[in-house]
Design a protein around this motif. Structure first.
Motif, PDB file in Angstrom:
ATOM      1  N   VAL B 205       0.841  -1.198   0.000  1.00 61.26           N
ATOM      2  CA  VAL B 205       0.000   0.000   0.000  1.00 61.26           C
ATOM      3  C   VAL B 205       0.877   1.249   0.000  1.00 61.26           C
ATOM      4  CG1 VAL B 205      -1.636   1.320   1.385  1.00 61.26           C
ATOM      5  CG2 VAL B 205      -1.971  -1.114   1.061  1.00 61.26           C
ATOM      6  N   GLN B 206       1.949   1.161   0.800  1.00 60.27           N
ATOM      7  CA  GLN B 206       2.889   2.276   0.860  1.00 60.27           C
ATOM      8  C   GLN B 206       3.456   2.591  -0.530  1.00 60.27           C
ATOM      9  OE1 GLN B 206       3.587   3.202   4.204  1.00 60.27           O
ATOM     10  NE2 GLN B 206       4.397   5.096   3.350  1.00 60.27           N
ATOM     11  N   LEU B 207       3.882   1.537  -1.217  1.00 58.51           N
ATOM     12  CA  LEU B 207       4.470   1.722  -2.548  1.00 58.51           C
ATOM     13  C   LEU B 207       3.436   2.240  -3.542  1.00 58.51           C
ATOM     14  CD1 LEU B 207       6.842  -1.361  -2.968  1.00 58.51           C
ATOM     15  CD2 LEU B 207       7.408   1.000  -2.389  1.00 58.51           C
ATOM     16  N   LEU B 208       2.211   1.686  -3.394  1.00 53.83           N
ATOM     17  CA  LEU B 208       1.153   2.063  -4.323  1.00 53.83           C
ATOM     18  C   LEU B 208       0.880   3.566  -4.248  1.00 53.83           C
ATOM     19  CD1 LEU B 208      -0.733   0.637  -6.340  1.00 53.83           C
ATOM     20  CD2 LEU B 208      -2.452   0.530  -4.537  1.00 53.83           C
ATOM     21  N   MET B 209       1.120   4.136  -3.061  1.00 55.31           N
ATOM     22  CA  MET B 209       0.881   5.566  -2.905  1.00 55.31           C
ATOM     23  C   MET B 209       1.758   6.375  -3.867  1.00 55.31           C
ATOM     24  SD  MET B 209       1.188   8.003   0.432  1.00 55.31           S
ATOM     25  CE  MET B 209       2.842   8.557   0.102  1.00 55.31           C
ATOM     26  N   TYR B 210       2.970   5.873  -4.075  1.00 59.53           N
ATOM     27  CA  TYR B 210       3.870   6.616  -4.958  1.00 59.53           C
ATOM     28  C   TYR B 210       3.488   6.458  -6.423  1.00 59.53           C
ATOM     29  CZ  TYR B 210       6.514   7.397  -0.774  1.00 59.53           C
ATOM     30  OH  TYR B 210       6.866   7.794   0.475  1.00 59.53           O
ATOM     31  N   ALA B 211       2.653   5.456  -6.707  1.00 60.72           N
ATOM     32  CA  ALA B 211       2.143   5.303  -8.073  1.00 60.72           C
ATOM     33  C   ALA B 211       0.823   6.045  -8.240  1.00 60.72           C
ATOM     34  CB  ALA B 211       1.972   3.820  -8.391  1.00 60.72           C
ATOM     35  N   THR B 212       0.475   6.822  -7.229  1.00 61.57           N
ATOM     36  CA  THR B 212      -0.767   7.587  -7.257  1.00 61.57           C
ATOM     37  C   THR B 212      -0.387   9.055  -7.066  1.00 61.57           C
ATOM     38  OG1 THR B 212      -1.741   5.728  -6.069  1.00 61.57           O
ATOM     39  CG2 THR B 212      -3.080   7.712  -6.233  1.00 61.57           C
ATOM     40  N   PRO B 213      -1.040   9.966  -7.755  1.00 56.40           N
ATOM     41  CA  PRO B 213      -0.662  11.378  -7.598  1.00 56.40           C
ATOM     42  C   PRO B 213      -1.083  11.952  -6.255  1.00 56.40           C
ATOM     43  CG  PRO B 213      -2.438  11.140  -9.195  1.00 56.40           C
ATOM     44  CD  PRO B 213      -2.032   9.769  -8.810  1.00 56.40           C
ATOM     45  N   VAL B 214      -0.428  11.470  -5.181  1.00 54.63           N
ATOM     46  CA  VAL B 214      -0.711  12.017  -3.860  1.00 54.63           C
ATOM     47  C   VAL B 214       0.276  13.137  -3.556  1.00 54.63           C
ATOM     48  CG1 VAL B 214      -0.755  11.524  -1.381  1.00 54.63           C
ATOM     49  CG2 VAL B 214      -1.681   9.872  -2.994  1.00 54.63           C
ATOM     50  N   ILE B 215       1.552  12.874  -3.874  1.00 61.65           N
ATOM     51  CA  ILE B 215       2.586  13.871  -3.550  1.00 61.65           C
ATOM     52  C   ILE B 215       3.034  14.645  -4.782  1.00 61.65           C
ATOM     53  CG2 ILE B 215       3.493  12.726  -1.494  1.00 61.65           C
ATOM     54  CD1 ILE B 215       5.651  11.558  -3.447  1.00 61.65           C
ATOM     55  N   TYR B 216       2.463  14.321  -5.911  1.00 66.88           N
ATOM     56  CA  TYR B 216       2.806  15.058  -7.124  1.00 66.88           C
ATOM     57  C   TYR B 216       1.565  15.170  -7.994  1.00 66.88           C
ATOM     58  CZ  TYR B 216       3.045  10.234  -8.744  1.00 66.88           C
ATOM     59  OH  TYR B 216       2.746   8.928  -9.003  1.00 66.88           O
ATOM     60  N   PRO B 217       1.456  16.187  -8.845  1.00 64.17           N
ATOM     61  CA  PRO B 217       0.334  16.259  -9.779  1.00 64.17           C
ATOM     62  C   PRO B 217       0.662  15.447 -11.044  1.00 64.17           C
ATOM     63  CG  PRO B 217       1.640  18.243  -9.904  1.00 64.17           C
ATOM     64  CD  PRO B 217       2.319  17.366  -8.890  1.00 64.17           C
ATOM     65  N   ILE B 218      -0.369  15.034 -11.767  1.00 66.78           N
ATOM     66  CA  ILE B 218      -0.127  14.261 -12.992  1.00 66.78           C
ATOM     67  C   ILE B 218       0.735  15.075 -13.960  1.00 66.78           C
ATOM     68  CG2 ILE B 218      -1.193  13.068 -14.943  1.00 66.78           C
ATOM     69  CD1 ILE B 218      -3.596  12.572 -13.335  1.00 66.78           C
ATOM     70  N   SER B 219       0.515  16.383 -13.933  1.00 66.27           N
ATOM     71  CA  SER B 219       1.237  17.237 -14.887  1.00 66.27           C
ATOM     72  C   SER B 219       2.739  17.175 -14.690  1.00 66.27           C
ATOM     73  CB  SER B 219       0.747  18.682 -14.745  1.00 66.27           C
ATOM     74  OG  SER B 219       0.946  19.109 -13.409  1.00 66.27           O
ATOM     75  N   ALA B 220       3.176  16.725 -13.498  1.00 63.10           N
ATOM     76  CA  ALA B 220       4.611  16.650 -13.236  1.00 63.10           C
ATOM     77  C   ALA B 220       5.215  15.344 -13.738  1.00 63.10           C
ATOM     78  CB  ALA B 220       4.875  16.795 -11.735  1.00 63.10           C
ATOM     79  N   VAL B 221       4.332  14.447 -14.204  1.00 63.73           N
ATOM     80  CA  VAL B 221       4.828  13.142 -14.670  1.00 63.73           C
ATOM     81  C   VAL B 221       5.130  13.234 -16.159  1.00 63.73           C
ATOM     82  CG1 VAL B 221       4.253  10.685 -14.907  1.00 63.73           C
ATOM     83  CG2 VAL B 221       3.399  12.005 -12.954  1.00 63.73           C
ATOM     84  N   PRO B 222       6.298  12.732 -16.591  1.00 63.38           N
ATOM     85  CA  PRO B 222       6.611  12.727 -18.024  1.00 63.38           C
ATOM     86  C   PRO B 222       5.501  12.036 -18.819  1.00 63.38           C
ATOM     87  CG  PRO B 222       8.490  11.999 -16.736  1.00 63.38           C
ATOM     88  CD  PRO B 222       7.366  12.157 -15.789  1.00 63.38           C
ATOM     89  N   GLU B 223       5.218  12.601 -19.989  1.00 59.92           N
ATOM     90  CA  GLU B 223       4.108  12.135 -20.820  1.00 59.92           C
ATOM     91  C   GLU B 223       4.091  10.626 -21.019  1.00 59.92           C
ATOM     92  OE1 GLU B 223       0.630  13.111 -22.447  1.00 59.92           O
ATOM     93  OE2 GLU B 223       2.031  14.743 -22.002  1.00 59.92           O
ATOM     94  N   LYS B 224       5.297  10.043 -21.254  1.00 53.63           N
ATOM     95  CA  LYS B 224       5.321   8.616 -21.614  1.00 53.63           C
ATOM     96  C   LYS B 224       4.965   7.704 -20.449  1.00 53.63           C
ATOM     97  CE  LYS B 224      10.340   8.363 -21.013  1.00 53.63           C
ATOM     98  NZ  LYS B 224      11.583   7.792 -21.510  1.00 53.63           N
ATOM     99  N   TYR B 225       4.992   8.225 -19.222  1.00 50.02           N
ATOM    100  CA  TYR B 225       4.606   7.378 -18.078  1.00 50.02           C
ATOM    101  C   TYR B 225       3.161   7.583 -17.656  1.00 50.02           C
ATOM    102  CZ  TYR B 225       9.595   6.508 -17.664  1.00 50.02           C
ATOM    103  OH  TYR B 225      10.882   6.141 -17.929  1.00 50.02           O
ATOM    104  N   HIS B 226       2.470   8.485 -18.344  1.00 50.22           N
ATOM    105  CA  HIS B 226       1.089   8.776 -17.957  1.00 50.22           C
ATOM    106  C   HIS B 226       0.207   7.552 -17.872  1.00 50.22           C
ATOM    107  CE1 HIS B 226       0.291  13.361 -18.375  1.00 50.22           C
ATOM    108  NE2 HIS B 226       1.237  13.068 -17.499  1.00 50.22           N
ATOM    109  N   TRP B 227       0.388   6.637 -18.848  1.00 45.09           N
ATOM    110  CA  TRP B 227      -0.505   5.468 -18.895  1.00 45.09           C
ATOM    111  C   TRP B 227      -0.355   4.607 -17.634  1.00 45.09           C
ATOM    112  CZ3 TRP B 227       1.376   0.457 -18.907  1.00 45.09           C
ATOM    113  CH2 TRP B 227       2.768   0.324 -19.141  1.00 45.09           C
ATOM    114  N   ILE B 228       0.858   4.570 -17.091  1.00 48.52           N
ATOM    115  CA  ILE B 228       1.053   3.775 -15.864  1.00 48.52           C
ATOM    116  C   ILE B 228       0.270   4.398 -14.712  1.00 48.52           C
ATOM    117  CG2 ILE B 228       2.723   2.986 -14.149  1.00 48.52           C
ATOM    118  CD1 ILE B 228       4.826   2.923 -16.305  1.00 48.52           C
TER     119      ILE B 228
END
Lengths: 443, 285
Positions: B205-228
């Motif tokens: 669950v802890q790790l999953l949090m980092y795969a969720t935009p809790v501490i960052y906005p989606i806009s900060a994620v590089p385009e190619k990783y958006h689908w993940i």
């Protein structure tokens, strides 16, 4: 009367041992069998549930092909030794566990009390716990509310009803818990003997409540125990389970007789099969080869009168060197099996080599114990009472029967009065009756 | 009584476990009072004999928010879509907290309740359901906290724009509860036999949090990783929540529908497995 519970071919298999990587392998095997439409391969190799015997597989039948039915309004007992399958059957009836095969049909609401106070939360008050426990047992809020006062009154903890139950004494806790359970109004009440913990008074209360539930309200009660006395007092009919199988079924008096025979199924008479493994413990260093019960005239006899002499003729064989031989003979008494040791007799102090045969005849003169049936207990052991070298024959049937007889010498014993275990003869030393009134002495 | 009429009157038939679709939804409804009692028990008992009581509900997100603001905002300098970092992190933490609480609490259902389940029958689903409901209290209190901060920042002229999408909140909560419950009961069903999974849940669950935009906005994620990030069903929920309350990012109905479908599937699988396991777990737990 119609059946309220019908049990048909009920079976339950358990896997012994630990869950590990092997479990996954077995699960896959099972899955593969199911894909091919075959039967579970592990169900075939199940064994009868005999705990004393080491099994070949890890799968045992805790219950196997149980069939019986219970009629409306009956008080029904389930008897069995530890491990006979009582609890498993109870769990299936309570829907806590599922059967492996077979079915149970039930008519009416079932409440099972495998324990009192299930789900009690220590931080909550008595009041909250009544509601919580009641809901867990299947009552609705409305039902609990309408019975609340009666529950509190029955429990006798009215003063502490708004105190967290963790502050309760264990007695109060159990009383409150039982009070909730006692106010369930199911058509069928299933009660496990573990309920009957606590002091004698509380046990009595439990039993009489169960009796009332059945007698006054016409409900069906299923009671599980290995306390034969309780079953005898409460249940009209009962079944015996033995090693997961149905051993007997019928009126309680009959089944209890059968149960007694079952647990003492080594008989000693003219053709005693002393090699019978049941009820026998020991490592085989020394073995009984024959036991006979005789009267004082040396003839075989099982029925004795109060005050007669009893003789036991014992023969034994020594297979490994024994440091002396001691024989212990005891009478067991009734259901509770309290033991009366008659003899703890050292036959020899010296070392006995293997291959030795021995015979002894021991007499107990003038037996003054209460008339009744007494199963027997025999033990051979070395002089150091080293448990490793013993041979024990426990709980033998064809028990000695002692009856109150003509040769009761002045005994105070009256056959029909409760009088403990002994009927000790007594002698009158002084017996004066003075007709001079003591009312006159004071003057 | 006539034998033929009695045949049909059996109220209950106990049979071996067979099939995957024997549900007792009616039973769950019949035991709704128990559901209520469990929720009540959780409410009353949870902070007994603690000094701060329900104040912990506040303290937890506040301290986490401060930590995140310092670590991710000030040290790592992760952007927050132009929103005050405190609001950004707190909104994520409150949502994620509810979801992860639902999941972890539910995942220990069988192991934690083995003593009750071993003694009395009731539909086992009542237990995890009561968890998700009682956790709502915590979520509600934290929402009050978040709203106070929101009002404070709004009055001080920050660029936050709560909008009409706020009315979606109940639905978002429903989605989170469904997802937490679904994942939780799947794990709880599997842990009855393979205890290994319970170790996985905690840090999973802890790790999953980092795969969720809790501490960052989606806009900060590089385009190619958006689908993940978007494959994670919680992403759309937290984004929608932030958009509704803070006006940050964008609202994407398609992603939310994806999350809804995902929730229905996971919850269905969960209920099917759970339903099967609840009948046999006493032998394996």
């Amino acid at each position: 009367m119609s059946n309220v519970i019908e049990i048909k071919d009920l079976s339950k298999i358990y896997r012994l041992g630990i869950v590990g990587s092997k479990t996954i392998a077995e699960d896959l095997n099972r899955l593969w069998a199911r894909i091919r439409g075959k039967e579970d391969p592990y169900l075939k190799i199940g064994e009868t549930n005999r705990r004393s015997v080491k099994g070949k597989t890890e799968f045992i039948w805790a219950l196997k092909d149980i069939n019986f039915s219970i009629k409306d309004g009956e008080r029904f007992g389930i008897i069995g030794k530890n491990g006979a399958g009582k609890s498993t059957l109870l769990k299936i009836l309570s829907r806590v566990a599922s059967p492996t095969k077979g079915s149970v049909k039930v008519r009416g609401r079932v409440a099972s009390l495998l324990e009192v106070g299930t789900g009690f939360h220590p931080e909550l008050t008595g009041r909250d716990n009544i509601f919580l426990n009641g809901s867990i047992l299947g009552m609705t809020q409305y039902e609990i509310k309408s019975k609340f006062d009666s529950i509190v009154e029955f429990s006798g903890v009215e003063r502490y009803i708004d105190t967290p139950v963790k502050r309760y004494s264990s007695g109060m806790y159990v009383r409150l818990a039982f009070a909730v359970a006692a106010h369930l109004e199911p058509e069928i009440l299933i009660v496990d003997e573990v309920l009957a913990v606590g002091d004698a008074e509380f046990q009595k209360k439990c039993l009489s409540k169960m009796y009332d539930v059945s007698e006054k309200e016409g409900r069906t009660v299923l009671f599980v125990s290995h306390n034969l006395q309780a079953i005898k007092n409460l249940c009209q009919k009962s079944v015996i389970l033995n090693n997961g199988e149905l051993f007997a079924e019928g009126p309680t008096a009959e089944t209890i007789d059968k149960y007694n025979k079952l647990i003492r199924d080594v008989k000693i008479d003219a053709k005693t099969d002393i090699d019978n493994k049941l009820n026998r413990r020991g490592k085989g260093m020394i073995r009984f080869s024959g036991i006979e019960v005789l009267g004082s005239d040396g003839n075989k006899k099982f029925n004795f009168e109060l005050g007669e002499s009893i003789r036991f003729r014992i023969s034994y064989e020594v297979y490994k060197e024994m440091k002396g031989i001691t024989i212990i003979i005891a009478l067991l008494s009734g259901i509770s099996r309290e033991c009366l040791t008659l003899s703890n007799f050292e036959l020899t102090k010296s070392t006995v080599p293997p291959g030795t045969r021995g015979e002894a005849e021991i007499e107990f003169p003038d037996i003054y114990i209460k008339p009744g049936e007494y199963p027997l207990y025999f033990e051979l052991i070395d002089s150091e009472l080293n448990g490793y070298s013993k041979d024990v024959l426990d709980d033998l049937t064809a028990p000695i029967v002692i009856s109150g007889g003509s040769n009761v010498k002045n005994s105070d014993f009256h056959p029909n009065k409760p009088s403990g275990y002994f009927a000790i003869p007594s002698r009158v030393i002084i017996n004066e009756i003075n007709s001079h009134s003591f009312y006159n002495e004071a003057l | 009584m006539n034998k033929n009429t009695t045949e049909s009157e059996w109220t209950l038939e106990i049979k071996p476990v067979s099939g995957w679709f024997n549900f007792h939804i009616k039973d769950v409804w019949r035991y709704r009072d128990l559901l209520f009692m469990f929720v009540r028990r959780d409410f009353v008992a949870v902070y007994k004999q603690t000094i701060l009581g329900p104040f912990w509900f506040f303290l937890q997100p506040v301290l986490t928010t401060i930590t995140f603001t310092i670590v991710f905002g000030n040290i790592a300098k992760i952007p927050t879509d132009g929103i005050p970092p405190i609001l950004f992190y707190m909104s994520g933490i409150v949502c994620w907290g509810y979801f992860s609480d639902c999941l972890t609490r539910t995942s220990s259902t069988f192991v934690a309740n083995a003593s009750i389940f071993g003694k009395v029958y009731f539909p086992r689903l009542v237990s995890p359901l009561s968890n998700t409901i009682s956790l709502l209290m915590k979520f509600g209190i934290q929402m009050i906290l978040l709203s106070s901060f929101l009002i404070y920042f709004k009055l001080n002229g920050s660029s936050v724009n709560p909008n009409i999408y706020i009315f979606l909140t109940p639905y978002l909560i429903f989605l989170m509860a469904g997802l937490g419950l679904g994942f939780g009961i799947i794990v709880s069903s599997l842990t009855t036999k393979y205890r290994d999974l319970s170790f996985l849940v905690g840090f999973g669950v802890q790790l999953l949090m980092y795969a969720t935009p809790v501490i960052y906005p989606i806009s900060a994620v590089p385009e190619k990783y958006h689908w993940i990030i978007l494959a994670n069903p919680m992403t759309a929920i937290i984004s929608a929540f932030r958009y509704a309350f803070l006006g940050a990012g964008t609202f994407n109905a398609g992603n939310l529908i994806y999350s809804s479908v995902f929730m229905v599937i996971i919850l269905s699988i969960g209920i099917i497995i759970f339903n099967r396991v609840e009948k046999t777990f006493m032998d394996t737990v």
